[in-house]
Design a protein around this motif. Sequence first.
Motif, PDB file in Angstrom:
ATOM      1  N   LEU A 120       0.833  -1.267   0.011  1.00 15.32           N
ATOM      2  CA  LEU A 120      -0.129   0.231   0.044  1.00 15.32           C
ATOM      3  C   LEU A 120       0.990   1.078   0.016  1.00 15.32           C
ATOM      4  CD1 LEU A 120      -2.800  -0.818   2.579  1.00 15.32           C
ATOM      5  CD2 LEU A 120      -2.662  -1.482   0.105  1.00 15.32           C
ATOM      6  N   ALA A 121       0.192   2.276  -0.530  1.00 17.13           N
ATOM      7  CA  ALA A 121       0.848   3.475  -0.667  1.00 17.13           C
ATOM      8  C   ALA A 121       0.826   4.324   0.606  1.00 17.13           C
ATOM      9  CB  ALA A 121       0.449   4.478  -1.822  1.00 17.13           C
ATOM     10  N   VAL A 122       1.661   4.264   1.565  1.00 20.74           N
ATOM     11  CA  VAL A 122       1.693   4.597   2.895  1.00 20.74           C
ATOM     12  C   VAL A 122       2.951   5.703   3.126  1.00 20.74           C
ATOM     13  CG1 VAL A 122       0.611   2.543   3.927  1.00 20.74           C
ATOM     14  CG2 VAL A 122       3.207   2.738   3.944  1.00 20.74           C
ATOM     15  N   ALA A 123       3.874   5.996   2.508  1.00 14.90           N
ATOM     16  CA  ALA A 123       5.068   6.845   2.719  1.00 14.90           C
ATOM     17  C   ALA A 123       4.275   8.255   2.816  1.00 14.90           C
ATOM     18  CB  ALA A 123       6.097   6.707   1.634  1.00 14.90           C
ATOM     19  N   GLY A 124       4.735   8.910   4.119  1.00 16.24           N
ATOM     20  CA  GLY A 124       4.415  10.310   4.336  1.00 16.24           C
ATOM     21  C   GLY A 124       2.865  10.501   4.891  1.00 16.24           C
ATOM     22  N   ARG A 125       2.431   9.165   5.228  1.00 18.82           N
ATOM     23  CA  ARG A 125       0.937   9.248   6.079  1.00 18.82           C
ATOM     24  C   ARG A 125       1.011   9.402   7.433  1.00 18.82           C
ATOM     25  NH1 ARG A 125      -3.107   8.447   2.489  1.00 18.82           N
ATOM     26  NH2 ARG A 125      -2.447   7.490   0.154  1.00 18.82           N
ATOM     27  N   GLY A 126       0.191   9.886   8.149  1.00 17.33           N
ATOM     28  CA  GLY A 126       0.296  10.125   9.607  1.00 17.33           C
ATOM     29  C   GLY A 126      -0.423   8.825   9.987  1.00 17.33           C
ATOM     30  N   GLU A 127      -0.599   8.653  11.424  1.00 16.43           N
ATOM     31  CA  GLU A 127      -1.187   7.680  11.987  1.00 16.43           C
ATOM     32  C   GLU A 127      -2.723   7.425  11.598  1.00 16.43           C
ATOM     33  OE1 GLU A 127      -0.579   8.354  16.098  1.00 16.43           O
ATOM     34  OE2 GLU A 127       1.636   8.875  15.889  1.00 16.43           O
ATOM     35  N   ARG A 128      -3.458   8.553  11.591  1.00 17.43           N
ATOM     36  CA  ARG A 128      -4.878   8.279  11.290  1.00 17.43           C
ATOM     37  C   ARG A 128      -5.264   8.439   9.932  1.00 17.43           C
ATOM     38  NH1 ARG A 128      -8.013   9.278  15.550  1.00 17.43           N
ATOM     39  NH2 ARG A 128      -7.238  10.080  17.354  1.00 17.43           N
ATOM     40  N   GLU A 129      -4.471   8.941   9.082  1.00 16.08           N
ATOM     41  CA  GLU A 129      -4.517   8.499   7.837  1.00 16.08           C
ATOM     42  C   GLU A 129      -4.290   6.965   7.226  1.00 16.08           C
ATOM     43  OE1 GLU A 129      -3.431  10.631   3.625  1.00 16.08           O
ATOM     44  OE2 GLU A 129      -2.318  11.201   5.423  1.00 16.08           O
ATOM     45  N   LEU A 130      -2.968   6.729   7.910  1.00  9.78           N
ATOM     46  CA  LEU A 130      -2.880   5.163   7.637  1.00  9.78           C
ATOM     47  C   LEU A 130      -3.760   4.330   8.118  1.00  9.78           C
ATOM     48  CD1 LEU A 130       0.877   3.900   8.234  1.00  9.78           C
ATOM     49  CD2 LEU A 130      -1.249   2.591   8.377  1.00  9.78           C
ATOM     50  N   ALA A 131      -4.577   4.524   9.361  1.00  7.18           N
ATOM     51  CA  ALA A 131      -5.195   3.916   9.776  1.00  7.18           C
ATOM     52  C   ALA A 131      -6.575   3.438   8.958  1.00  7.18           C
ATOM     53  CB  ALA A 131      -5.636   4.044  11.194  1.00  7.18           C
ATOM     54  N   VAL A 144       0.783 -13.834  22.433  1.00  6.06           N
ATOM     55  CA  VAL A 144      -0.028 -13.346  21.487  1.00  6.06           C
ATOM     56  C   VAL A 144      -0.883 -12.149  22.330  1.00  6.06           C
ATOM     57  CG1 VAL A 144      -1.909 -13.709  20.187  1.00  6.06           C
ATOM     58  CG2 VAL A 144      -0.008 -15.094  20.229  1.00  6.06           C
ATOM     59  N   VAL A 145      -1.107 -10.899  21.734  1.00  9.52           N
ATOM     60  CA  VAL A 145      -1.995  -9.934  22.444  1.00  9.52           C
ATOM     61  C   VAL A 145      -2.515  -8.838  21.409  1.00  9.52           C
ATOM     62  CG1 VAL A 145      -0.310  -9.376  24.321  1.00  9.52           C
ATOM     63  CG2 VAL A 145       0.168  -8.302  22.387  1.00  9.52           C
ATOM     64  N   VAL A 146      -3.730  -8.428  21.627  1.00  9.03           N
ATOM     65  CA  VAL A 146      -4.488  -7.684  20.671  1.00  9.03           C
ATOM     66  C   VAL A 146      -4.433  -6.004  21.615  1.00  9.03           C
ATOM     67  CG1 VAL A 146      -6.957  -6.994  20.005  1.00  9.03           C
ATOM     68  CG2 VAL A 146      -6.146  -9.403  20.134  1.00  9.03           C
ATOM     69  N   THR A 147      -4.050  -5.238  20.720  1.00  3.05           N
ATOM     70  CA  THR A 147      -3.960  -3.859  21.087  1.00  3.05           C
ATOM     71  C   THR A 147      -4.759  -2.962  20.140  1.00  3.05           C
ATOM     72  OG1 THR A 147      -1.928  -3.678  19.750  1.00  3.05           O
ATOM     73  CG2 THR A 147      -1.666  -3.967  22.220  1.00  3.05           C
ATOM     74  N   PRO A 148      -5.175  -1.509  20.761  1.00  2.00           N
ATOM     75  CA  PRO A 148      -5.876  -0.825  19.652  1.00  2.00           C
ATOM     76  C   PRO A 148      -4.872  -0.374  18.432  1.00  2.00           C
ATOM     77  CG  PRO A 148      -6.079  -0.191  22.043  1.00  2.00           C
ATOM     78  CD  PRO A 148      -5.201  -1.181  22.135  1.00  2.00           C
ATOM     79  N   LEU A 149      -5.667  -0.218  17.342  1.00  3.86           N
ATOM     80  CA  LEU A 149      -4.562  -0.059  16.120  1.00  3.86           C
ATOM     81  C   LEU A 149      -4.086   1.406  16.518  1.00  3.86           C
ATOM     82  CD1 LEU A 149      -4.077  -0.041  13.251  1.00  3.86           C
ATOM     83  CD2 LEU A 149      -6.173   0.579  12.605  1.00  3.86           C
ATOM     84  N   LEU A 150      -4.530   2.444  16.786  1.00  7.30           N
ATOM     85  CA  LEU A 150      -4.007   3.750  16.659  1.00  7.30           C
ATOM     86  C   LEU A 150      -3.009   4.012  17.510  1.00  7.30           C
ATOM     87  CD1 LEU A 150      -7.090   6.271  16.045  1.00  7.30           C
ATOM     88  CD2 LEU A 150      -4.985   6.015  14.747  1.00  7.30           C
ATOM     89  N   ARG A 151      -3.049   3.333  18.598  1.00  3.17           N
ATOM     90  CA  ARG A 151      -2.103   3.360  19.737  1.00  3.17           C
ATOM     91  C   ARG A 151      -1.101   2.583  19.500  1.00  3.17           C
ATOM     92  NH1 ARG A 151      -3.113   0.083  25.254  1.00  3.17           N
ATOM     93  NH2 ARG A 151      -1.938  -1.418  24.231  1.00  3.17           N
ATOM     94  N   ARG A 152      -0.892   1.209  18.634  1.00  2.00           N
ATOM     95  CA  ARG A 152       0.103   0.524  18.007  1.00  2.00           C
ATOM     96  C   ARG A 152       0.658   1.187  16.995  1.00  2.00           C
ATOM     97  NH1 ARG A 152       4.161  -1.542  18.792  1.00  2.00           N
ATOM     98  NH2 ARG A 152       4.886  -3.678  18.531  1.00  2.00           N
ATOM     99  N   GLY A 203       0.996   4.501  16.774  1.00  2.00           N
ATOM    100  CA  GLY A 203       1.853   5.644  17.392  1.00  2.00           C
ATOM    101  C   GLY A 203       3.270   4.853  17.999  1.00  2.00           C
ATOM    102  N   GLU A 204       3.150   3.997  18.578  1.00  7.70           N
ATOM    103  CA  GLU A 204       4.422   3.390  19.299  1.00  7.70           C
ATOM    104  C   GLU A 204       5.248   2.993  17.785  1.00  7.70           C
ATOM    105  OE1 GLU A 204       1.872   0.943  22.829  1.00  7.70           O
ATOM    106  OE2 GLU A 204       2.747  -0.274  21.208  1.00  7.70           O
ATOM    107  N   ILE A 205       4.968   2.429  16.884  1.00  8.03           N
ATOM    108  CA  ILE A 205       5.736   1.968  15.738  1.00  8.03           C
ATOM    109  C   ILE A 205       6.223   3.271  15.038  1.00  8.03           C
ATOM    110  CG2 ILE A 205       5.897   1.023  13.547  1.00  8.03           C
ATOM    111  CD1 ILE A 205       3.325  -0.727  14.368  1.00  8.03           C
ATOM    112  N   MET A 206       5.555   4.125  14.975  1.00  2.00           N
ATOM    113  CA  MET A 206       5.977   5.624  14.308  1.00  2.00           C
ATOM    114  C   MET A 206       6.667   6.442  14.941  1.00  2.00           C
ATOM    115  SD  MET A 206       2.430   5.689  11.704  1.00  2.00           S
ATOM    116  CE  MET A 206       3.189   7.093  10.634  1.00  2.00           C
ATOM    117  N   ALA A 207       6.918   6.064  16.426  1.00  2.07           N
ATOM    118  CA  ALA A 207       7.864   6.720  17.233  1.00  2.07           C
ATOM    119  C   ALA A 207       9.169   6.539  16.719  1.00  2.07           C
ATOM    120  CB  ALA A 207       7.544   6.651  18.733  1.00  2.07           C
TER     121      ALA A 207
END
Length: 297
Positions: free
Chosen positions: A205-216, A255-263, A265-269
């Motif tokens: 997917l074309a995701v370069a330059g996108r923020g967390e919410r836009e990517l989600a 194995v864990v489930v986490t909220p998408l936006l929170r995860r 944010g952690e990754i994109m830090a």
Amino acid sequence: MASLFSSLLVALLLCLVSAYAQAGQYAVARLATPVLNSPAIADLFGGHDGMSLKSDSCGQVRELEFIALAGTVFRLLAEVRQDETTVYRVETDDYPVPPGGSLYLDSRFVELHDELPPSPVRPLPGREAILAAMRSSVGSPYVWGGNVHQGVPELLRLYYRGSFSPAEERRLTLAGLDCSGLLYAATHGRTPRNTSSLVNFGEGLAVAGRGERELAQLLEPLDLIVWSGHVIIVLDRETVIESRLECGRPGQGGVVVTPLLRRLGEIMASRRPLDAWPVGIRQQDGFVVRRWYGTEQ
């Protein structure tokens, strides 16, 4: 003279290995089969006392590459004697040989064939079945190289002596999943077994330059957020699932489930989204998003 004899012996052994490799022999996994990067299998499972499992400080067996599913076809390259056990050096289309390494398995897990057997037919489950299988794995322990939720009970019979608690039996039989093993198990082996292959699996997917919410907003169930070393799978618009190694914490992760936006944010830090995984360079701080369901069936 001793030096000459040693040279002749080495040459003879090389010829025997070469002849064995050229004999065209194959093997098929009879059941879930641990595949390792070391031939010293008896030293890993059971040990000298038949009670121990060799692991690192995080409780992981780093020699384990993956667990081949029943029906997996192997090419036999060499035979290694380990006390009373015969170990085969193998190759398989289901898993790439590690750079500079080799793959080994216990001969008792496979049956031999003189001709190349057909590859097993593994129908891809439906999307909802895959998602349900992953959700049912929540709470499973993290196991390096693990992709069989219930582990390999045959290991107890072949390598261990004595009685163990249910928790110890699960640990000794490698019951659990690593990050790509979670997806591999849920798809019945239809997806690549390691992240170095998943970064190019399906369509990017074309995701370069996108923020967390836009990517989600772009993500769909079963999309992969992946880099060479880890994969996270989208469950729905709100959550993701993954198997995480958390060394030093109780249980060492799982194995864990986490909220998408929170995860995200952690990754994109520490990582940035890329449209494609770079070829020929070691990428340290990126990730890609791959959509595979419906494109790789």
